[in-house]
Design a protein around this motif. Structure first.
Motif: not given
Ligand code: UD1
Ligand code: MG
Length: 404
Positions: A46, A184-185, A188, A193, A302
């Motif tokens: 996180d 998905n975008i 974060g 989500e 991002r």
């Molecule tokens: C998409 C986004 C990216 C964002 C990411 C976060 C675009 C083009 N891509 O990428 O910018 O950073 O989702 O999910 O916009 N995480 C947290 N807290 C949360 C949820 C996720 O820290 O509440 C982090 C964790 O390290 C986790 C990672 O995000 O492991 C997951 O990212 P992932 O879903 O793989 O990224 P993308 O969907 O490729």
């Protein structure tokens, strides 16, 4: 009449009871399965916490499986009378149901593959297209109606209806790609989500219930079958994904959700209304365009930057030299700057610091640093308000464009 109403509501009630059971199952399953994901190296950190252990990732696969199993057990229910009486079995409806499940199942598999293998961007566009193929095939066999009713203001040019032919299929395929990736975008921060997906699903459900006693009741009944178990299983996930997250949902969940919404929209013939519930996602997508198409450098993540001292989130930034932008990039950034949509700082050497172009960062540049749960709540409120606007557009304003 009474017999009809009964036929309409009984399967929905059975579905509702099964959905409640699915909730109970998911809530018990997630904590038990968590350590197995960490052991299988399916975890993330996180990024918005002082210290974070290994947070299991891709738990969407658990809720997705419970959702699908619930639907599998439910399959015979809407067809019970026909099974026993053995006449007029609606094979077309049956195959529609199965194709919808096949597309969602396929998306679950591909989404999980993405979480495990960390696929590249072009694959993220390909996967939902592939997963929507079974559905489009059934659409072709069952309806193959590619004729759309032209909105009133355009009728003097285009006529009353227009055959979009193959482009209607392209549109439906793109709908699946958009719905999956748009969720998905906009991600974060903890709970966002699932939260946004729940608001969209609930909006679709409300729309279906309102329309349930209208002429298209079959399509809306069909959609309710999918929405109820989807909502309950996601609610269970929300419980664990809300701040501070004990689990991450993964791309699996985002794809599953987007596909489910696209499927009910396509089969139920209300894809335009479905899109109306995606207003924040559409805005986030349009705002992201410069980074998605690499007109402006786009970092891997991002999500907002965590300020450890304040325990608050700040806008994350992308840093680049002004000369890196091409003409189109410069034009778009000029427009964004003029309308004060971005925070743009430029030093004498031409090094630019600009916030990453997401709706999350946009809220932060306007509201100042926020605690993570506050930020999620604000974004969810935006989602809810947008849904209410969608209903206003769908009902009173639609009469301007269509005869409703
Ligand atoms: C998409 C986004 C990216 C964002 C990411 C976060 C675009 C083009 N891509 O990428 O910018 O950073 O989702 O999910 O916009 N995480 C947290 N807290 C949360 C949820 C996720 O820290 O509440 C982090 C964790 O390290 C986790 C990672 O995000 O492991 C997951 O990212 P992932 O879903 O793989 O990224 P993308 O969907 O490729
Ligand atoms: Mg993701």
């Amino acid at each position: 009449n009474e017999n009809e109403t009964w036929k309409l509501l009984l399967p929905v009630c059975v579905n509702a009871v099964m959905s409640v059971c699915a909730y109970g199952l998911t809530v018990r399953l997630i904590p038990r399965i968590k350590p197995m994901f960490v052991k299988a190296n399916l975890y993330g950190v996180d990024m918005s916490k002082r210290s974070s252990g290994k947070v299991p990732e891709a738990i969407g696969v658990v809720t997705g499986c419970v959702f699908l199993v619930t639907m599998f057990i439910f399959i015979p229910v809407p067809f019970t009378d026909c099974i026993f009486s053995n006449v007029n079995f609606p094979h077309d409806k049956f195959v529609e149901f199965l194709a919808a499940l096949l597309s969602i199942c396929c998306m679950l598999l591909l989404g999980f593959a993405d979480d495990v293998l960390d696929l590249r961007w072009r694959h993220k566009l390909l996967l939902p297209t592939v997963a929507s193929l079974p559905l489009l095939m059934v659409y072709y066999v069952n309806f193959n109606s590619t004729i759309i009713i032209v909105p009133k203001p355009l009728r003097s040019w285009l006529g009353f209806s227009l055959d979009l032919w193959i482009f209607y299929y392209v549109y439906m395929g793109m709908l699946a790609v958009f719905c999956t990736n748009a969720i998905n975008i906009l991600a974060g921060i903890n709970g966002l989500e699932v939260g946004q997906s729940l608001v969209i699903a609930t909006s679709i459900l409300v729309f279906n219930v309102v329309e349930l006693f209208g002429s298209q009741w079959k399509a809306h009944q069909f959609s309710i079958y999918f929405m109820l178990p989807y909502i309950t299983t996601s609610l269970a996930l929300f419980k664990f994904n809300w701040y501070p997250s004990q689990v991450f949902v993964g791309d699996t969940f985002c794809y599953l959700s987007g596909m489910t919404f696209a499927v009910v929209g396509i089969i139920g013939h209300f894809s335009k209304t479905t899109l109306l519930f995606f207003i924040p996602q559409i805005i986030n997508f349009l705002y992201s365009v410069p980074q998605l198409f690499h007109l402006v450098p786009c970092p891997r993540h991002r999500l907002p930057k965590y300020n450890e001292k304040m325990d608050k989130l700040e806008p994350s930034v992308t840093v680049f030299h002004k000369s890196e932008l091409n003409v189109l990039g410069r034009l778009l950034m000029y427009i964004f700057k003029t309308f004060k949509l971005i925070k743009w700082q430029e030093d004498k050497g031409g090094i630019v610091t600009c916030n990453n172009l997401t709706l999350i960062n946009f809220v932060l540049i306007n509201a100042g640093p926020l605690k993570e749960p506050t930020l999620t709540s604000i974004l969810l409120i935006i989602q809810i308000v947008s849904s209410m606007m969608a209903f206003v557009i769908r009902y009173p304003l639609a009469s301007i464009f269509y005869d409703v």
